[in-house]
Write a protein that holds these residues in place. Structure first.
Motif, PDB file in Angstrom:
ATOM      1  N   HIS A  65      30.363   8.324 -27.917  1.00 43.71           N
ATOM      2  CA  HIS A  65      29.069   8.932 -28.254  1.00 43.71           C
ATOM      3  C   HIS A  65      27.927   8.077 -27.701  1.00 43.71           C
ATOM      4  N   SER A  81      23.392  19.573 -32.889  1.00 49.59           N
ATOM      5  CA  SER A  81      21.942  19.571 -32.656  1.00 49.59           C
ATOM      6  C   SER A  81      21.628  20.259 -31.324  1.00 49.59           C
ATOM      7  N   HIS A 128      18.047   8.315 -39.567  1.00 51.87           N
ATOM      8  CA  HIS A 128      16.879   9.058 -39.082  1.00 51.87           C
ATOM      9  C   HIS A 128      15.779   9.214 -40.136  1.00 51.87           C
ATOM     10  N   GLU A 178      17.357  15.230 -36.773  1.00 44.65           N
ATOM     11  CA  GLU A 178      17.721  14.700 -38.092  1.00 44.65           C
ATOM     12  C   GLU A 178      16.552  13.947 -38.732  1.00 44.65           C
ATOM     13  N   SER A 198      18.697  17.210 -29.086  1.00 45.80           N
ATOM     14  CA  SER A 198      19.941  16.446 -29.225  1.00 45.80           C
ATOM     15  C   SER A 198      19.887  15.207 -28.340  1.00 45.80           C
ATOM     16  N   THR A 199      20.810  14.293 -28.571  1.00 43.70           N
ATOM     17  CA  THR A 199      20.806  13.071 -27.763  1.00 43.70           C
ATOM     18  C   THR A 199      21.037  13.395 -26.279  1.00 43.70           C
ATOM     19  N   HIS A 249      14.982  13.015 -32.602  1.00 42.14           N
ATOM     20  CA  HIS A 249      16.185  13.773 -32.962  1.00 42.14           C
ATOM     21  C   HIS A 249      15.850  14.680 -34.159  1.00 42.14           C
ATOM     22  N   PHE A 260      34.051  11.879 -38.117  1.00 42.50           N
ATOM     23  CA  PHE A 260      34.043  13.350 -38.019  1.00 42.50           C
ATOM     24  C   PHE A 260      34.156  13.807 -36.560  1.00 42.50           C
ATOM     25  N   MET A 261      33.708  12.983 -35.625  1.00 43.60           N
ATOM     26  CA  MET A 261      33.790  13.354 -34.204  1.00 43.60           C
ATOM     27  C   MET A 261      35.242  13.269 -33.725  1.00 43.60           C
ATOM     28  N   ASP A 288      26.823  13.739 -26.282  1.00 41.27           N
ATOM     29  CA  ASP A 288      26.487  14.106 -27.665  1.00 41.27           C
ATOM     30  C   ASP A 288      27.687  14.796 -28.311  1.00 41.27           C
ATOM     31  N   SER A 289      27.533  15.218 -29.553  1.00 44.45           N
ATOM     32  CA  SER A 289      28.665  15.803 -30.289  1.00 44.45           C
ATOM     33  C   SER A 289      29.201  17.051 -29.587  1.00 44.45           C
ATOM     34  N   ASN A 293      28.411  17.303 -38.280  1.00 44.63           N
ATOM     35  CA  ASN A 293      28.496  16.036 -39.018  1.00 44.63           C
ATOM     36  C   ASN A 293      29.006  16.280 -40.441  1.00 44.63           C
ATOM     37  N   TYR A 311      25.543   6.771 -29.039  1.00 48.28           N
ATOM     38  CA  TYR A 311      25.084   5.657 -29.888  1.00 48.28           C
ATOM     39  C   TYR A 311      26.023   4.451 -29.856  1.00 48.28           C
ATOM     40  N   TYR A 359      26.653  21.986 -39.820  1.00 44.66           N
ATOM     41  CA  TYR A 359      26.367  21.001 -38.778  1.00 44.66           C
ATOM     42  C   TYR A 359      27.655  20.199 -38.598  1.00 44.66           C
TER      43      TYR A 359
HETATM   44  P1  13P Z   1      23.979  14.427 -31.221  1.00 40.08           P
HETATM   45  O1  13P Z   1      25.023  15.498 -31.264  1.00 40.08           O
HETATM   46  O2  13P Z   1      22.609  14.942 -30.892  1.00 40.08           O
HETATM   47  O3  13P Z   1      24.393  13.321 -30.322  1.00 40.08           O
HETATM   48  O4  13P Z   1      23.824  13.812 -32.686  1.00 40.08           O
HETATM   49  C1  13P Z   1      24.884  13.206 -33.366  1.00 40.08           C
HETATM   50  C2  13P Z   1      24.447  12.335 -34.449  1.00 40.08           C
HETATM   51  O5  13P Z   1      25.237  11.845 -35.239  1.00 40.08           O
HETATM   52  C3  13P Z   1      23.049  12.047 -34.574  1.00 40.08           C
HETATM   53  O6  13P Z   1      22.829  11.148 -35.610  1.00 40.08           O
END
Ligand code: 13P
Ligand code: SF4
Length: 313
Positions: free
Chosen positions: A26, A133, A179, A204, A218-219, A202, A65-66, A42-43, A118, A28, A116
């Protein structure tokens, strides 16, 4: 880079070959993990990549969760993650038992449940469709008009989607602990320091912060936004790991991390639990793996596939 880090990288690449593994990360994740991954995104992008891969092993560098989503889509593959404890405050805010009890107590509403991504596999199994997102607006626009929507678990992202689509939804009151730390005053302060800067945030983030942003996305979409922005200074209001990829892909920009009232930038401690060492270990030991009961997996797979069919890559 230290000799040890170079050695660990070599070990990871060797193990990846031996295991016929793909490394998904990811946006992050720490820079060194992003740099060794086969795909960073991103997710939504990660879910597509997980669905497409023909490797035997998926090493998922993100949060649980991913990795679980990757397993739901790939029941016959081995999905490993560097740290089993890498959770998510949004996932924690909506236990499957609580959602099941809520739906049971509100049966007469006949909710169309949108989750969502997450959230846990158990929550996904109770839903009609999943969103990220990156596609939430598109997917909510396609939701049936004749049923009320329950949106779980992120109330902030849900509020943004309501604004963007004009569709009313009942919102589960979960939030991302990272966030919500960005505040109106912390963002106003940094804007004063960089008066020419654009702000990308973002969804969130809280509504108060979102209203200060020039773009909310989204990211993954942040990459294109920063590359194409007509200014040099951009304040990036999200988790700090995002800056690594942005600096690589938008090198001519001055990317300023969004500050909180306490810090110059903000980390998700769950995302930062993963390290190169733990990535090496999970590929070597094929552990920890992601597992779940097959009936839950099957029920969770349908709403994820519905999302992948309804959204654009
Ligand atoms: P994204 O899908 O935009 O990368 O967001 C995932 C996430 O956990 C943001 O906190
Ligand atoms: Fe969860 Fe927030 Fe961390 Fe994203 S940044 S994984 S939403 S706790």
């Amino acid at each position: 880079m230290t000799t040890t880090a170079i050695d660990i990288k070599e070990e990871i690449l060797q193990l990846k070959k031996e295991r016929n593994a793909v490394i998904l990360a990811h946006n992050y994740q720490v820079g060194e993990i992003q740099d060794i991954a086969d795909y960073v995104g991103d997710s939504l992008g990660l879910a597509y990549k997980a669905k497409e891969t023909d490797c035997d092993v998926i090493a998922f560098c993100g949060v649980h969760f991913m990795a679980e989503t990757a397993k739901i889509l790939n029941p016959n593959k081995t999905v490993v993650l560097p740290d089993r404890e890498a959770g998510c405050s949004l996932e924690e805010s909506c236990p499957a038992e609580d959602l099941a009890a809520f739906l049971d107590a509100n049966k007469e509403k006949n909710y169309y449940v949108i989750a969502y991504i997450n959230c846990s596999g158990g929550v996904k199994a109770l839903c009609d469709v999943i969103v990220t997102s990156g596609n939430a607006i598109d997917i909510v626009n396609k939701a049936p008009q004749d049923r009320p929507i329950l949106f779980v678990p992120d109330a902030n992202l849900g509020a943004w989607v309501m604004e963007q689509t004009g569709r009313k939804m009942d919102l589960w009151q979960g939030s991302c602990y990272v966030h919500v730390e960005f505040t109106q005053s912390s963002i106003n302060k940094i804007k004063e320091e960089y008066p020419e800067a654009l702000v990308v945030a973002h969804p969130e983030c809280t509504t108060a912060v979102r209203l200060l942003a020039d773009e909310v996305c989204s990211t993954e979409k942040m990459i294109g936004y920063c590359q194409n922005a007509p200014v040099k200074d951009i304040i990036v209001v999200t988790e700090s790991g995002m800056l690594h990829r942005l600096q690589k892909e938008a090198p001519d920009k001055n990317l300023i991390p969004g500050p909180t009232d306490k810090c110059a930038c903000n980390d998700c401690h769950f995302m930062k639990m993963n390290t190169l060492e733990k990535l090496r270990d999970c590929l070597r030991d094929l552990s920890p793996t992601v597992e779940m009961p097959e009936d839950v997996r099957q029920r969770a797979e349908a709403p994820i596939n519905r999302m992948l069919e309804q959204s654009r890559k």
